[in-house]
Design a protein around this motif. Structure first.
Motif, PDB file in Angstrom:
ATOM      1  N   GLU A   1      -1.252  12.403 -45.918  1.00  7.63           N
ATOM      2  CA  GLU A   1      -1.696  12.132 -47.292  1.00  7.63           C
ATOM      3  C   GLU A   1      -2.761  13.124 -47.734  1.00  7.63           C
ATOM      4  OE1 GLU A   1      -2.785   8.029 -47.593  1.00  7.63           O
ATOM      5  OE2 GLU A   1      -0.686   7.412 -47.774  1.00  7.63           O
TER       6      GLU A   1
ATOM      7  N   GLY B   1      -2.990  16.138 -46.785  1.00 10.55           N
ATOM      8  CA  GLY B   1      -2.258  17.356 -47.118  1.00 10.55           C
ATOM      9  C   GLY B   1      -1.596  17.257 -48.481  1.00 10.55           C
ATOM     10  N   LEU B   2      -0.990  16.112 -48.747  1.00 15.66           N
ATOM     11  CA  LEU B   2      -0.303  15.924 -50.031  1.00 15.66           C
ATOM     12  C   LEU B   2      -1.260  16.055 -51.213  1.00 15.66           C
ATOM     13  CD1 LEU B   2       2.144  12.921 -49.385  1.00 15.66           C
ATOM     14  CD2 LEU B   2       2.742  15.316 -49.761  1.00 15.66           C
ATOM     15  N   VAL B   3      -2.417  15.393 -51.115  1.00 10.94           N
ATOM     16  CA  VAL B   3      -3.329  15.443 -52.253  1.00 10.94           C
ATOM     17  C   VAL B   3      -3.944  16.831 -52.408  1.00 10.94           C
ATOM     18  CG1 VAL B   3      -3.878  12.978 -52.174  1.00 10.94           C
ATOM     19  CG2 VAL B   3      -5.357  14.591 -50.991  1.00 10.94           C
TER      20      VAL B   3
ATOM     21  N   GLY C   1      -2.107  19.430 -52.345  1.00  6.14           N
ATOM     22  CA  GLY C   1      -1.047  20.267 -52.895  1.00  6.14           C
ATOM     23  C   GLY C   1      -0.242  21.039 -51.868  1.00  6.14           C
TER      24      GLY C   1
ATOM     25  N   ASN D   1      -2.663   9.212 -58.878  1.00  3.14           N
ATOM     26  CA  ASN D   1      -2.427  10.569 -58.366  1.00  3.14           C
ATOM     27  C   ASN D   1      -1.094  10.673 -57.631  1.00  3.14           C
ATOM     28  OD1 ASN D   1      -2.772   9.651 -55.799  1.00  3.14           O
ATOM     29  ND2 ASN D   1      -4.164  11.274 -55.195  1.00  3.14           N
TER      30      ASN D   1
ATOM     31  N   LEU E   1       0.371   9.249 -55.149  1.00  4.92           N
ATOM     32  CA  LEU E   1       0.641   9.004 -53.726  1.00  4.92           C
ATOM     33  C   LEU E   1       1.591   7.815 -53.614  1.00  4.92           C
ATOM     34  CD1 LEU E   1      -2.667   9.383 -51.670  1.00  4.92           C
ATOM     35  CD2 LEU E   1      -0.570  10.687 -51.432  1.00  4.92           C
TER      36      LEU E   1
ATOM     37  N   ARG F   1       3.966  17.989 -56.384  1.00  8.94           N
ATOM     38  CA  ARG F   1       2.942  18.718 -55.651  1.00  8.94           C
ATOM     39  C   ARG F   1       1.944  19.362 -56.620  1.00  8.94           C
ATOM     40  NH1 ARG F   1       2.362  23.672 -52.854  1.00  8.94           N
ATOM     41  NH2 ARG F   1       4.048  24.677 -53.973  1.00  8.94           N
TER      42      ARG F   1
ATOM     43  N   ARG G   1      -0.195  16.798 -58.544  1.00 10.05           N
ATOM     44  CA  ARG G   1      -1.294  16.173 -57.790  1.00 10.05           C
ATOM     45  C   ARG G   1      -2.554  17.021 -57.848  1.00 10.05           C
ATOM     46  NH1 ARG G   1       2.455  14.773 -53.530  1.00 10.05           N
ATOM     47  NH2 ARG G   1       3.088  12.623 -53.787  1.00 10.05           N
ATOM     48  N   LEU G   2      -2.376  18.326 -58.111  1.00 14.14           N
ATOM     49  CA  LEU G   2      -3.544  19.209 -58.125  1.00 14.14           C
ATOM     50  C   LEU G   2      -4.486  18.917 -59.302  1.00 14.14           C
ATOM     51  CD1 LEU G   2      -1.889  22.540 -56.970  1.00 14.14           C
ATOM     52  CD2 LEU G   2      -3.417  21.055 -55.678  1.00 14.14           C
TER      53      LEU G   2
ATOM     54  N   PHE H   1      -8.912  14.016 -54.185  1.00 12.08           N
ATOM     55  CA  PHE H   1      -8.877  12.659 -53.652  1.00 12.08           C
ATOM     56  C   PHE H   1      -9.750  12.575 -52.410  1.00 12.08           C
ATOM     57  CE2 PHE H   1      -7.264   8.710 -52.008  1.00 12.08           C
ATOM     58  CZ  PHE H   1      -6.784   8.026 -53.120  1.00 12.08           C
TER      59      PHE H   1
ATOM     60  N   PHE I   1     -10.810  10.040 -49.395  1.00 13.09           N
ATOM     61  CA  PHE I   1     -10.322   8.816 -48.749  1.00 13.09           C
ATOM     62  C   PHE I   1     -11.456   8.022 -48.111  1.00 13.09           C
ATOM     63  CE2 PHE I   1      -6.904  11.903 -48.682  1.00 13.09           C
ATOM     64  CZ  PHE I   1      -5.773  11.167 -48.998  1.00 13.09           C
TER      65      PHE I   1
ATOM     66  N   PHE J   1      -9.054  17.374 -41.340  1.00  9.93           N
ATOM     67  CA  PHE J   1      -8.124  17.894 -40.336  1.00  9.93           C
ATOM     68  C   PHE J   1      -8.919  18.229 -39.082  1.00  9.93           C
ATOM     69  CE2 PHE J   1      -6.218  19.528 -44.470  1.00  9.93           C
ATOM     70  CZ  PHE J   1      -5.415  18.405 -44.625  1.00  9.93           C
TER      71      PHE J   1
ATOM     72  N   LEU K   1      -2.331  27.939 -51.034  1.00 10.81           N
ATOM     73  CA  LEU K   1      -1.922  28.118 -52.431  1.00 10.81           C
ATOM     74  C   LEU K   1      -1.975  29.592 -52.838  1.00 10.81           C
ATOM     75  CD1 LEU K   1      -3.598  25.060 -54.183  1.00 10.81           C
ATOM     76  CD2 LEU K   1      -1.150  25.569 -54.117  1.00 10.81           C
TER      77      LEU K   1
END
Lengths: 228, 261
Positions: free
Chosen positions: A127, A129-131, A133, B50, B52, B82, B85-86, B90, B92, B98, B114
């Motif tokens: 998720e 990663g998804l947000v 882009g 957004n 998800l 994709r 969403r930019l 977001f 969490f 990561f 990107l």
């Protein structure tokens, strides 16, 4: 009657040649099964039900039957049933058949380890990663993959060490691996017969090679210790 | 002109309707806080905005751009999601940094990926990457982690991790920054440092939607407060209206639990 010391050079020569075949089977299996396992893992995790069911069915059969039987079927079935011995005769044919059997068998085991590894990576990583882009493949290669590798190194080490010893099963289709080479001195070969010690001696080959592997895999595990 | 328009959003998971006809809008530079008890649908609303989660019905617009409309299949294509969403950053509840990248690496990664889509990436690669790195460092300085840039997430405290996550979201310069209970996984001491960063962002007129249980923070920082209950917007207004003069019985009940506690 020769002494063991006198037999040693002949025996070692023979065992070395056999162990080379063992190593070849080992590396070819890894080379094939590591990527094939990933494909099978994706198959069994597919949201397309028929594909995931079919994959799970195949994995069930391969994991549920002895590798030895699989190898016999793969080696003899085409020739006996279709009258089409696709593997050809001789050591090359036996090696091919053994490789195919081992790759399929080990890929199925690996696939289950991969699946556990992939599913063990928290959903939040995808998720995140998804947000940000990222594409699905970017998420897999840049985010999930390394975390998965870290998770699967210990169970994969186990399988890899088992694989070293499982190569001995290729003896059933007379692949000339190290135990086959040792056994030859019981029946009689190069002027030595009734000698059982060469077969016992093959254990050292496995032991030493597995020792090296254990150290290398341990290092890999250490290398991935930099993150949690 | 509102920067965000949410119109008649509904969301069901199986037979359970989690969001029941939610509409609200947000002006550029404003901060809206969404409060309410657990299970009231706050997080689901944020995730629907957004994309998800895909709303069961309704419409979401950013500026004049329709990013989702249940009536119009052309707005629902997977491959466009994709880019859409930019519009949003977001953050969490569980940070979701990561683990294999350093703090700086986390902030840079998405922009680096990107950048590869830019037509001049090959010719200006060095420049572009240097610029991305510089921006990441600047953001980390801004959130007070100048000396932690090269640390991995597990070497950081929860509060520091969440601040890195905020920097990571800011790196893509989103129109709207969404926070999903950003301090719920933190102890009170660490909560303060995250709230401070968020407060600074509000002062810089960052448009934000904040789902939170920090009532004092919602009251002090938000321009607009939405109280959700059982999948609906029960009451909304300025912080003064909602916190000091609530009209609905349910709102009074909810708030009294916080003031007593």
């Amino acid at each position: 009657m020769q002494t063991i010391m006198e037999q040693m050079p002949i025996v070692l020569n023979s065992l070395n040649a056999g162990f080379l075949q063992t190593l070849k089977l080992f590396f070819v299996t890894l080379l094939g099964a590591i990527p094939l396992g990933l494909i099978i893992a994706f198959g069994s995790m597919s949201r397309f039900k028929p594909l995931s069911l079919l994959t799970k069915f195949i994995v069930w059969i391969i994991r549920g039957t002895p590798l030895m039987i699989q190898m016999l079927i793969i080696y003899y079935f085409p020739g006996l049933v279709f009258n089409n011995p696709i593997w050809g005769g001789g050591e090359t044919g036996r090696f091919l058949a053994a490789s195919v059997s081992f790759i399929i068998n080990y890929a199925c085991y690996f696939s289950e380890i991969y699946r556990g590894g992939i599913q063990g990576v928290p959903k939040g990583q995808e998720e995140a990663g998804l947000v940000l882009g990222m594409t699905r493949s970017q998420i897999f290669f840049k985010v999930t993959l390394l975390q998965m590798i870290k998770r699967i190194v210990p169970p994969m080490s186990n399988e890899i060490i088992t694989l070293v010893k499982d190569t001995a099963l290729a003896r059933i289709i007379s692949l000339q691996e190290v135990i086959w080479a040792g056994q030859a001195f019981m029946k009689g070969s190069q002027g030595i017969s009734g000698a059982i010690w060469p077969m016992f001696f093959t254990a050292f080959y496995y032991l030493i090679f597995n020792g090296i592997l254990t150290v290398l895999l341990g290092r890999l595990e250490k290398k991935l210790d930099y993150f949690r | 002109m509102a920067i965000l328009n949410v119109e008649h959003i509904r969301k069901s998971f199986g037979p359970t309707e989690v969001l029941k006809d939610i509409s609200f809008s947000l002006e550029k530079g404003q901060v809206v806080s969404i409060i309410g008890s657990s299970g009231s649908g706050k997080t689901t609303l944020l995730r629907c905005i957004n994309l998800l989660e895909r709303p069961t019905s309704g419409k979401v617009m950013v500026n004049t751009d329709v990013i989702f409309d249940s009536e119009d299949p052309a707005t629902q294509r997977e491959q466009d999601l994709r880019k859409k969403r930019l519009h949003f950053g977001f953050v969490f509840q569980s940070f979701n940094l990561f683990p294999q990248y350093t703090a700086k690496g986390n902030v840079m990664l998405a922009r680096q990926l990107l950048a590869k889509e830019q037509p001049d990436y090959k010719t200006r690669k060095k420049e572009i990457l240097a610029e991305i790195e510089q921006q990441a460092e600047q953001l980390l300085v801004q959130i007070g982690l100048a000396d932690r840039m090269d640390n991995y997430p597990h070497q950081l405290s929860g509060g520091q991790q969440q601040r890195v996550a905020i920097a990571r979201a800011l790196a893509l310069q989103p129109d709207i920054l969404c926070f999903d209970e950003p301090t719920s996984a933190l102890d009170p001491e660490l909560t303060g440092e995250v709230l401070k960063v968020m407060k600074e962002l509000a002062e810089q007129k960052t448009t934000m939607i904040i789902v939170t249980h920090e009532m004092a923070f919602a009251r002090d920082v938000a321009n607009h407060v939405i109280f959700m209950d059982n999948g609906t917007i029960c009451e909304q207004g300025t912080p003064d209206q909602v916190f000091n003069h609530p009209q609905q019985e349910r709102t009074k009940q909810f708030l009294s639990r916080y003031t007593q506690g």
